[in-house]
Design an enzyme around this catalytic site. Sequence first.
Site, PDB file in Angstrom:
ATOM      1  N   THR A   7       0.840  -1.189   0.000  1.00  0.00           N
ATOM      2  CA  THR A   7       0.000   0.000   0.000  1.00  0.00           C
ATOM      3  C   THR A   7       0.872   1.234   0.000  1.00  0.00           C
ATOM      4  O   THR A   7       2.086   1.146   0.107  1.00  0.00           O
ATOM      5  CB  THR A   7      -0.927   0.023   1.237  1.00  0.00           C
ATOM      6  OG1 THR A   7      -1.920   1.002   1.015  1.00  0.00           O
ATOM      7  CG2 THR A   7      -0.186   0.345   2.500  1.00  0.00           C
ATOM      8  N   LYS A  39      -7.750   1.955   4.498  1.00  0.00           N
ATOM      9  CA  LYS A  39      -6.579   1.861   5.368  1.00  0.00           C
ATOM     10  C   LYS A  39      -6.422   3.064   6.280  1.00  0.00           C
ATOM     11  O   LYS A  39      -5.422   3.212   6.955  1.00  0.00           O
ATOM     12  CB  LYS A  39      -5.330   1.701   4.512  1.00  0.00           C
ATOM     13  CG  LYS A  39      -5.399   0.490   3.610  1.00  0.00           C
ATOM     14  CD  LYS A  39      -4.345   0.536   2.557  1.00  0.00           C
ATOM     15  CE  LYS A  39      -4.630  -0.493   1.496  1.00  0.00           C
ATOM     16  NZ  LYS A  39      -3.798  -0.324   0.334  1.00  0.00           N
ATOM     17  N   GLY A  51      -3.228   5.654   9.651  1.00  0.00           N
ATOM     18  CA  GLY A  51      -3.119   4.949   8.388  1.00  0.00           C
ATOM     19  C   GLY A  51      -2.137   3.811   8.576  1.00  0.00           C
ATOM     20  O   GLY A  51      -1.180   3.945   9.325  1.00  0.00           O
ATOM     21  N   SER A 130       4.723   0.535   0.166  1.00  0.00           N
ATOM     22  CA  SER A 130       5.505   0.234  -1.037  1.00  0.00           C
ATOM     23  C   SER A 130       5.733   1.442  -1.933  1.00  0.00           C
ATOM     24  O   SER A 130       6.776   1.572  -2.550  1.00  0.00           O
ATOM     25  CB  SER A 130       4.836  -0.883  -1.824  1.00  0.00           C
ATOM     26  OG  SER A 130       3.490  -0.545  -2.082  1.00  0.00           O
ATOM     27  N   ALA A 163       0.636   6.305  -7.365  1.00  0.00           N
ATOM     28  CA  ALA A 163      -0.156   5.281  -8.052  1.00  0.00           C
ATOM     29  C   ALA A 163       0.209   5.176  -9.530  1.00  0.00           C
ATOM     30  O   ALA A 163       0.114   4.096 -10.122  1.00  0.00           O
ATOM     31  CB  ALA A 163      -1.649   5.575  -7.903  1.00  0.00           C
ATOM     32  N   CYS A 166       3.978   3.229  -8.894  1.00  0.00           N
ATOM     33  CA  CYS A 166       4.105   2.005  -8.093  1.00  0.00           C
ATOM     34  C   CYS A 166       3.006   1.001  -8.449  1.00  0.00           C
ATOM     35  O   CYS A 166       1.824   1.322  -8.354  1.00  0.00           O
ATOM     36  CB  CYS A 166       4.036   2.358  -6.604  1.00  0.00           C
ATOM     37  SG  CYS A 166       4.092   0.911  -5.511  1.00  0.00           S
ATOM     38  N   THR A 169       0.214   0.317  -5.760  1.00  0.00           N
ATOM     39  CA  THR A 169      -0.598   1.454  -5.329  1.00  0.00           C
ATOM     40  C   THR A 169      -1.628   1.738  -6.416  1.00  0.00           C
ATOM     41  O   THR A 169      -1.282   1.793  -7.589  1.00  0.00           O
ATOM     42  CB  THR A 169       0.299   2.701  -5.113  1.00  0.00           C
ATOM     43  OG1 THR A 169       1.331   2.375  -4.194  1.00  0.00           O
ATOM     44  CG2 THR A 169      -0.499   3.876  -4.595  1.00  0.00           C
TER      45      THR A 169
END
Length: 179
Positions: A7, A39, A51, A130, A163, A166, A169
Amino acid sequence: MEKIKSTTVLAIKHNGKVAIGADGQATLGNTVAKSNVKKIRKLGDGKIVTGFAGSTADAFTLLDRFDEKLSNYSGNLKRAAVELAKDWRTDRYLRKLEAMMIVADKNEVLIVSGTGDVLEPDEDVAAIGSGSMYARSAALALKKHATNLSAEEMVREGLTIAADICIYTNHNLVVEVVE
């Protein structure tokens, strides 16, 4: 058995407000297990936001423990985080948990880890997971060069950039603001 994990969580304190957000992806090995995981959690009557990144079951265990610590220490964020980190590091059961947390209230942002660390991040930007370095880098640039943006806008943009880069994500973002 592989654990569900991966995440990106990002928190920013900017202009008297704290925003924290995360993507919604959970992976199992090299596949997406779920794309809309929440999360981010509010605790302490909505005055504290957390988080988590890492193993989901482990994170929920830690969130419960952190909520207990908040109750024990009258909502004192830093004291609760330090006490959780101590327990996490020394307790036989807890020290096996694989997760990290960002905890925040209107005044501060902290990163809590299982190695006993409670870190106040530089520049009031915290990131875990991540895609954390992508999100953190984007957030630092935004804080420096786009000061007109709100903390929430910076978190959304930082997570969107992460996002885009990665593979762990996604763009299903949940963002909360503490004022």
